[in-house]
Design a protein around this motif. Structure first.
Motif, PDB file in Angstrom:
ATOM      1  N   LYS A  35       5.097  -2.216   9.294  1.00  0.00           N
ATOM      2  CA  LYS A  35       4.832  -1.192   9.142  1.00  0.00           C
ATOM      3  C   LYS A  35       3.787   0.359   9.352  1.00  0.00           C
ATOM      4  O   LYS A  35       5.047   0.749   9.561  1.00  0.00           O
ATOM      5  N   THR A  36       3.706   0.357   8.830  1.00  0.00           N
ATOM      6  CA  THR A  36       2.659   1.529   8.947  1.00  0.00           C
ATOM      7  C   THR A  36       1.438   1.484   9.676  1.00  0.00           C
ATOM      8  O   THR A  36       0.928   0.326  10.009  1.00  0.00           O
ATOM      9  N   LEU A  37       1.660   2.424  11.112  1.00  0.00           N
ATOM     10  CA  LEU A  37       0.304   2.274  11.684  1.00  0.00           C
ATOM     11  C   LEU A  37      -0.660   3.959  11.369  1.00  0.00           C
ATOM     12  O   LEU A  37      -1.371   3.673  11.757  1.00  0.00           O
TER      13      LEU A  37
ATOM     14  N   LYS B 259       1.232  -0.866  -0.158  1.00  0.00           N
ATOM     15  CA  LYS B 259       0.270   0.165  -0.221  1.00  0.00           C
ATOM     16  C   LYS B 259       0.700   1.236   0.050  1.00  0.00           C
ATOM     17  O   LYS B 259       0.560   2.664  -0.964  1.00  0.00           O
ATOM     18  N   SER B 260       1.744   1.327   1.087  1.00  0.00           N
ATOM     19  CA  SER B 260       2.848   2.410   0.965  1.00  0.00           C
ATOM     20  C   SER B 260       3.656   2.603  -0.714  1.00  0.00           C
ATOM     21  O   SER B 260       3.872   3.570  -0.985  1.00  0.00           O
ATOM     22  N   SER B 261       4.247   1.439  -0.462  1.00  0.00           N
ATOM     23  CA  SER B 261       4.707   1.765  -1.532  1.00  0.00           C
ATOM     24  C   SER B 261       3.855   2.171  -3.119  1.00  0.00           C
ATOM     25  O   SER B 261       4.171   3.289  -3.818  1.00  0.00           O
TER      26      SER B 261
ATOM     27  N   THR C  19      -5.264   8.210   0.644  1.00  0.00           N
ATOM     28  CA  THR C  19      -4.674   8.262   2.320  1.00  0.00           C
ATOM     29  C   THR C  19      -3.842   6.908   2.601  1.00  0.00           C
ATOM     30  O   THR C  19      -4.668   6.134   2.000  1.00  0.00           O
ATOM     31  N   ASP C  20      -3.013   6.362   3.295  1.00  0.00           N
ATOM     32  CA  ASP C  20      -2.458   4.785   3.324  1.00  0.00           C
ATOM     33  C   ASP C  20      -2.434   5.005   5.105  1.00  0.00           C
ATOM     34  O   ASP C  20      -2.088   5.820   5.573  1.00  0.00           O
ATOM     35  N   THR C  21      -2.905   3.576   4.975  1.00  0.00           N
ATOM     36  CA  THR C  21      -3.059   3.494   6.809  1.00  0.00           C
ATOM     37  C   THR C  21      -2.571   2.382   7.345  1.00  0.00           C
ATOM     38  O   THR C  21      -1.845   1.119   6.673  1.00  0.00           O
TER      39      THR C  21
END
Ligand SMILES: Nc1nc2c(ncn2[C@@H]2O[C@H](COP(=O)(O)OP(=O)(O)OP(=O)(O)O)[C@@H](O)[C@H]2O)c(=O)[nH]1
Ligand SMILES: [Mg+2]
Length: 443
Positions: free
Chosen positions: A256-258, A235-237, A276-278
Motif C-alpha cells: 500500500k505504501t511506497l 506499519k502505516s497503522s 518514518t513510514d515506508t
C-alpha cells in the motif's frame, strides 16, 4: 495524495467500476514445493497464499492453484514437461488469461512456457513490479519503478515484444497485469535506447538523492525512528496510532505504501522524535527492486532506531521476521538498533505464538494499532530511547544569546529556565553530541 480503490470511493462512477471488473484478468497460479536438500523456510502454502494476495492486489482474479513437488528446477520449463501439458489441458476448460508462477522464471523458461501454454506467463517479480507501477505516486517512485522494470525486462525483451504487439503497450488497464507502468512503453525502443534511458534514470535518481541529502543536512538532527517490516504488517497503522492521526493510508493489500512519509511525534514535554513510514518488504523481494529503491531505503536506514513491525496474527510471523532481516542485511541495515513491535495482538486467539516470539526477543512490545493497546508503552519506549545518552547540564546564557535557548529546545529537553539580571540560567537534558555550540556556557 489520497489513494482510492473501487471499493471505498463512493463517488466513483459505477460505469467505470463495472468496466474494471469486466476487464480483470483471470489467472492460474503455479507453485513448486521444493523437496531438495535446502528446502524452503517459507512453506509452499504460505507462499501461494501470498502470491494469491499479490495477484488480488494487482487486480487479477485467481481461478485455480496448482502445486508440483520437485527437487530441482527443470532447466527449460521450471516444472516438468508432463505438468506443463497438464496445465495446457486444464486451461482448455478454465480459459484463464495468465499463468502466474510463484518462482521466478529465467527468460528462456518464460519463452518456452509462453509457447506451449499460449497464454501470458508471468512470475512473482512481474506481479510485484506491476503493483509498484500501479501504486507509484511521486516522481522519484515512478523513476525507481521504471528503472527496475527496464533492468528486469532487458533479458526478456524478445518475449515482451510479442506480448506488447498483442496487447498494446502502455495502454493502462487494458494492457493488464505485467504490462503497466512506464517501463513497458519503453520496451518499444531498441536495447541501446533502453540502456541510454537507464543511464538517464540513474542520473536523475542520483540528482534527486543528492538534493535531498543537502536538504537533510540543513535540518536539525532529531532522533529518528523508521518503521520497517513485512508488507501489510501494519506499519502505516502503527504510525497513525502513534501520532493519533490518520495521515497515512492503510489497506489490507500488499505494498500500500511506497513513498516514505515522516511525521514528528511529540512524546513528552519538549522532546520529539521523527518517525518514518515506508515501503514494506516481502520474501524474495526482487533484487532489482531493492537496488532501484535503494535510495529511498537508505534514507530510512539512516535512522537511530528501527521499529520492526510484525503481524503476529499472520500464519508464519517468524518466517516474515527472517525475510525482513534478510532484506535489512542486504541494505547494510543490520547494525541499527532495532525494536520489535508485535502488532495485531487484538486478532490473536491464543497467545502461544506471541510468547514464543517474546521469549526470543524479550524487548519486543506487543501492540494493536486498531485498539490502541500497547501504543503508550511503545511511545514511552521511544521516549526512553530518544533520551538515552542524554546528560543533565546547567547553562548560563547571556541575554543576547537567546538563540542558544531555542537550540536547546530543539535538541534536548529543557527542564527549567530562570531569567536573571545578568544572564539566563537553564537546566536541561542534552545529548553530549549536541553540546558544541553551548560548551562555553556550561555552569
Ligand atoms: N485487527 C488489526 N488490524 C490491523 C492492525 N494494524 C493494521 N491492521 C490492518 O492491517 C492492514 C494493513 O495495515 P497497513 O498499516 O496498511 O500495513 P503496512 O505495513 O503499512 O502495509 P504496506 O504499506 O502495504 O506494506 C490494514 O487492513 C489494517 O487495518 C491491528 O493492530 N489489528
Ligand atoms: Mg503502509
Amino acid at each position: 495524495m489520497p489513494h482510492t480503490t473501487p471499493g471505498d470511493d463512493p463517488s466513483m462512477d459505477l460505469f467505470e467500476l463495472r468496466a474494471r471488473i469486466e476487464q480483470s484478468e483471470r489467472a492460474i497460479l503455479v507453485g513448486v514445493e521444493w523437496t531438495g536438500p535446502e528446502g524452503d523456510t517459507y512453506s509452499v502454502q504460505d507462499s501461494m497464499a501470498e502470491l494469491s494476495a499479490l495477484a488480488a492486489t494487482a487486480g487479477v482474479e485467481v481461478v485455480c492453484q496448482v502445486v508440483q513437488r520437485r527437487n530441482r528446477p527443470h532447466a527449460s520449463t521450471l516444472i516438468g514437461a508432463g505438468k506443463v501439458e497438464e496445465l495446457r489441458v486444464l486451461n482448455e476448460e478454465l480459459n484463464a488469461d495468465i499463468f502466474l508462477f510463484d518462482d521466478d522464471l529465467t527468460p528462456g523458461q518464460m519463452r518456452n512456457l509462453d509457447k506451449i501454454l499460449d497464454r501470458k506467463v508471468l512470475d512473482r517479480t512481474d506481479v510485484i513490479l506491476d503493483i509498484f507501477a500501479q501504486r507509484a505516486r511521486t516522481k522519484e517512485a515512478k523513476l525507481q519503478v521504471e528503472l527496475a522494470q527496464l533492468e528486469y525486462a532487458i533479458p526478456r525483451l524478445r518475449r515482451a515484444w510479442t506480448h506488447l504487439s498483442r496487447v498494446g503497450a502502455g495502454s493502462g488497464i487494458s494492457g493488464g497485469v505485467g504490462t503497466r507502468g512506464p517501463g513497458r512503453t519503453q520496451l518499444e525502443m531498441d536495447q541501446r535506447l533502453i540502456q541510454r534511458r537507464m543511464k538517464q534514470l540513474r542520473k536523475d535518481l542520483g540528482d534527486m538523492r543528492r538534493q535531498r541529502r543537502v536538504q537533510r543536512s540543513g535540518r536539525a538532527k532529531e532522533f529518528a525512528a523508521s518503521l520497517v517490516g513485512y508488507t501489510n504488517a501494519g506499519k502505516s497503522s502503527v504510525l497513525n496510532a502513534l501520532t493519533g492521526e490518520r495521515h497515512v493510508a492503510t489497506e489490507d493489500k500488499l505494498f500500500k505504501t511506497l513513498d516514505p512519509t515522516t511525521r514528528r511525534l511529540e512524546i513528552d514535554d519538549g522532546r520529539s522524535v521523527l518517525v518514518t513510514d515506508t515501503v514494506g518488504f516481502i520474501q524474495r523481494l526482487p533484487h532489482r527492486l531493492v537496488a532501484a529503491f535503494r535510495a529511498t531505503l537508505e534514507e530510512v536506514l539512516e535512522a537511530d532506531l528501527l521499529l520492526h513491525v510484525v503481524d503476529v496474527a499472520h500464519a508464519n510471523p517468524v518466517a516474515q521476521i527472517a525475510a525482513v532481516n534478510e532484506v535489512l542485511a542486504e541494505l547494510d541495515g543490520s547494525e541499527i538498533p532495532t525494536l520489535l513491535v508485535l502488532n495485531k495482538v487484538d486478532l490473536l486467539d491464543d497467545a502461544e505464538m506471541l510468547s514464543d516470539i517474546q521469549a526470543e526477543h524479550p524487548d519486543a512490545i506487543a501492540v494493536s494499532a486498531v485498539t490502541g493497546e500497547g501504543i503508550d508503552t511503545l511511545r514511552d519506549e521511544l521516549s526512553a530511547r530518544a533520551g538515552a545518552g542524554e546528560q543533565e547540564y546547567e547553562f548560563r546564557l547571556p541575554h543576547e544569546r537567546g538563540r542558544l535557548l531555542s537550540y536547546l529546545y530543539e535538541h534536548g529537553q529543557v527542564d527549567d529556565v530562570d531569567y536573571g539580571e545578568e544572564e539566563v540560567t537553564v537546566r536541561a537534558h542534552l545529548h553530549p553530541k549536541h553540546i558544541a555550540p553551548l560548551r562555553d556556557y556550561v555552569a
